[in-house]
Design a protein around this motif. Structure first.
Motif, mmCIF file in Angstrom:
data_model
loop_
_atom_site.group_PDB
_atom_site.id
_atom_site.type_symbol
_atom_site.label_atom_id
_atom_site.label_comp_id
_atom_site.label_asym_id
_atom_site.label_seq_id
_atom_site.Cartn_x
_atom_site.Cartn_y
_atom_site.Cartn_z
ATOM 1 N N UNK A 1 36.436 64.859 58.821
ATOM 2 C CA UNK A 1 36.596 66.261 58.393
ATOM 3 C C UNK A 1 37.251 66.314 57.002
ATOM 4 N N UNK A 2 38.185 65.400 56.746
ATOM 5 C CA UNK A 2 38.820 65.339 55.421
ATOM 6 C C UNK A 2 37.763 65.012 54.365
ATOM 7 N N UNK A 3 36.935 64.010 54.670
ATOM 8 C CA UNK A 3 35.900 63.603 53.703
ATOM 9 C C UNK A 3 34.946 64.780 53.437
ATOM 10 N N UNK A 4 34.568 65.492 54.496
ATOM 11 C CA UNK A 4 33.655 66.634 54.334
ATOM 12 C C UNK A 4 34.325 67.747 53.518
ATOM 13 N N UNK A 5 35.611 67.933 53.744
ATOM 14 C CA UNK A 5 36.340 68.973 53.003
ATOM 15 C C UNK A 5 36.424 68.623 51.514
ATOM 16 N N UNK A 6 36.644 67.351 51.215
ATOM 17 C CA UNK A 6 36.703 66.935 49.801
ATOM 18 C C UNK A 6 35.332 67.109 49.152
ATOM 19 N N UNK B 1 33.126 69.430 50.100
ATOM 20 C CA UNK B 1 32.968 70.887 49.940
ATOM 21 C C UNK B 1 33.729 71.377 48.698
ATOM 22 N N UNK B 2 34.951 70.870 48.525
ATOM 23 C CA UNK B 2 35.793 71.401 47.443
ATOM 24 C C UNK B 2 35.467 70.808 46.082
ATOM 25 N N UNK B 3 35.191 69.509 46.066
ATOM 26 C CA UNK B 3 35.063 68.849 44.758
ATOM 27 C C UNK B 3 33.714 68.194 44.540
ATOM 28 N N UNK B 4 32.852 68.235 45.551
ATOM 29 C CA UNK B 4 31.539 67.598 45.431
ATOM 30 C C UNK B 4 31.615 66.085 45.377
ATOM 31 N N UNK B 5 32.692 65.511 45.915
ATOM 32 C CA UNK B 5 32.823 64.048 45.831
ATOM 33 C C UNK B 5 32.539 63.389 47.177
ATOM 34 N N UNK B 6 32.060 62.158 47.102
ATOM 35 C CA UNK B 6 31.808 61.365 48.320
ATOM 36 C C UNK B 6 33.011 60.459 48.529
ATOM 37 N N UNK B 7 33.688 60.630 49.651
ATOM 38 C CA UNK B 7 34.829 59.774 49.964
ATOM 39 C C UNK B 7 34.598 59.186 51.344
#
Ligand SMILES: Cc1ncc(COP(=O)(O)O)c(C=O)c1O
Length: 395
Positions: free
Chosen positions: A76-81, A83-89
């Protein structure tokens, strides 16, 4: 007599907690205190998040979890990042920890030792300097400038880097100033950092969803930093969850095992129910966050203008977080004296700029995580108090 390690003498503290204790003591003694000292939202945690925590307990999530956090939460954290910044983590690089502070403590102790230098914002969140000193490293203050809306200059940051610099701590939007670093400045900084590959960056973006003019520029959006950027974020501010103790770090692959080992040594894992609540926060409706941030924006509009109307006080218009950091030099009082006298004589709790480092002299921090009515009453009382003192007559 117990014999403590010498480094215990180096550990500082966060004096907002001392102000809170004094404000509470005065309140218990019957005084009417308006608390603009504490840095936490005055909103409750949204109900769907509380419910998820309750359900997790009812469902029997009572045991240890993996040290790095449950997988659905890290996903969920990765998906939120994204959503917010367009980054793949990768969720494999996310370490869930008990609050934003823990990532800070781990990063600083991982790099700090005698002879190492760590650059940190001053005025800044007081725990940076405290833990740097505790680690034995040399704290190298990075000033922020009122004239630049409390941003820093990339050139100035780069000029502080030496061969001994191990870690560069940045915080935007910032506590205590509310300052937001514009993307153009970050572009320059990141370009310059290419010349200093030995420096790791800790980017504290815990106020990243509280930006009022423009958008938050996250350092995660610079792929060239991916192998040396530690992102500090968490739930405390965005979801009004300071008491749940839930935060996360995104670590470079090579550093992750060290951070995880620190977690295992320190706290084993984060409270399981809080982790389930954290999933609900990230995946649930955004409306409670939007509503809270809109309330902060309205209060910000009020308090900045009102502070600028007080004698001896001028206030920059910071772009984020929920703090105003007015310049109080023209009152003729130093920050600590004004903080104490406003609390004792006008019943208003604020925090002296010096609680955030030596460069905070001449400023006071006001948290506007308080109702508009409370802010209006506070400004009225401060104005009347300043008039009574005959202070703040601009020369
Ligand atoms: C800049 C900054 N970073 C980190 C934190 C720590 O947050 P937490 O309460 O989640 O540990 C705070 C809290 O005030 C903060 O202002």
């Amino acid at each position: 007599m117990p014999i403590l390690s010498a480094r215990m003498g180096q550990l500082g503290t966060e004096s907002a907690f001392e102000v809170l204790a004094r404000a509470n003591a005065l309140q218990r003694a019957g005084r009417n205190i308006i608390n603009l000292g504490i840095g936490q939202p005055d909103f409750p945690t949204p109900e769907h998040i509380v419910e998820a925590g309750r359900k997790a307990l009812a469902d029997g999530h009572h045991g240890y979890t993996p040290a790095n956090g449950i997988l659905p939460l890290r996903e969920a954290v990765a998906a939120d990042l994204h959503r917010r910044h367009g980054v793949e983590v990768s969720p494999e690089r996310v370490l869930v920890v008990p609050g934003g502070k823990v990532t800070m403590f781990f990063a600083i102790t991982m790099f700090g030792e005698e002879g190492a230098e760590i650059i940190y914002p001053n005025p800044g969140f007081p725990i940076y300097e405290s833990v740097i000193r505790f680690s034995g490293a040399t704290p190298v203050p990075l000033p922020s400038h009122e004239s630049k809306g409390f941003s820093f200059s990339a050139e100035e940051v780069l000029a502080l880097i030496t061969p001994r610099t191990r870690l560069l701590i940045l915080n935007s939007p910032a506590n205590p100033t509310g300052g937001v670093v514009p993307r153009s400045e970050l572009d320059q900084l990141v370009a310059g950092l290419a010349r200093h590959p030995h420096v790791t960056i800790l980017s504290d973006e815990i106020y990243g969803e509280m930006v009022y003019d423009g958008t938050h520029a996250s350092l995660t959006t610079y792929p060239e930093l991916a192998d040396r950027l530690i992102l500090l974020d968490g739930w405390s501010k965005t979801y009004a969850m300071t008491g749940w103790r839930l935060g996360y770090g995104v670590w470079p692959e090579a550093l992750f095992p060290h951070a995880e080992r620190l977690a295992i040594n320190d706290h084993s894992c984060v409270n399981a129910a809080a982790q389930y609540a954290g999933i609900a926060a990230l995946q649930g409706p955004r409306e409670p966050v939007t509503r809270m941030v809109a309330a902060f924006a309205e209060r910000r509009g009020y308090i900045i203008a009102a502070l600028n109307g007080l004698p001896g006080i001028r206030c920059a218009n910071p772009g984020g977080a929920f703090y105003a950091f007015p310049n109080i030099r023209d009152t003729g009082l130093d920050s600590r004296t004004l903080q104490s006298r406003l609390l004792d004589e006008a019943g208003i709790a604020t925090v002296s700029g010096t609680s955030f480092g030596a460069f905070g002299e001449g400023y006071l921090r006001f948290s506007y995580a308080a109702s508009l009515a409370a802010l209006q009453e506070a400004i009225g009382r401060i104005g009347a108090w300043l008039e009574r003192q005959n202070l703040g007559v601009r020369g």
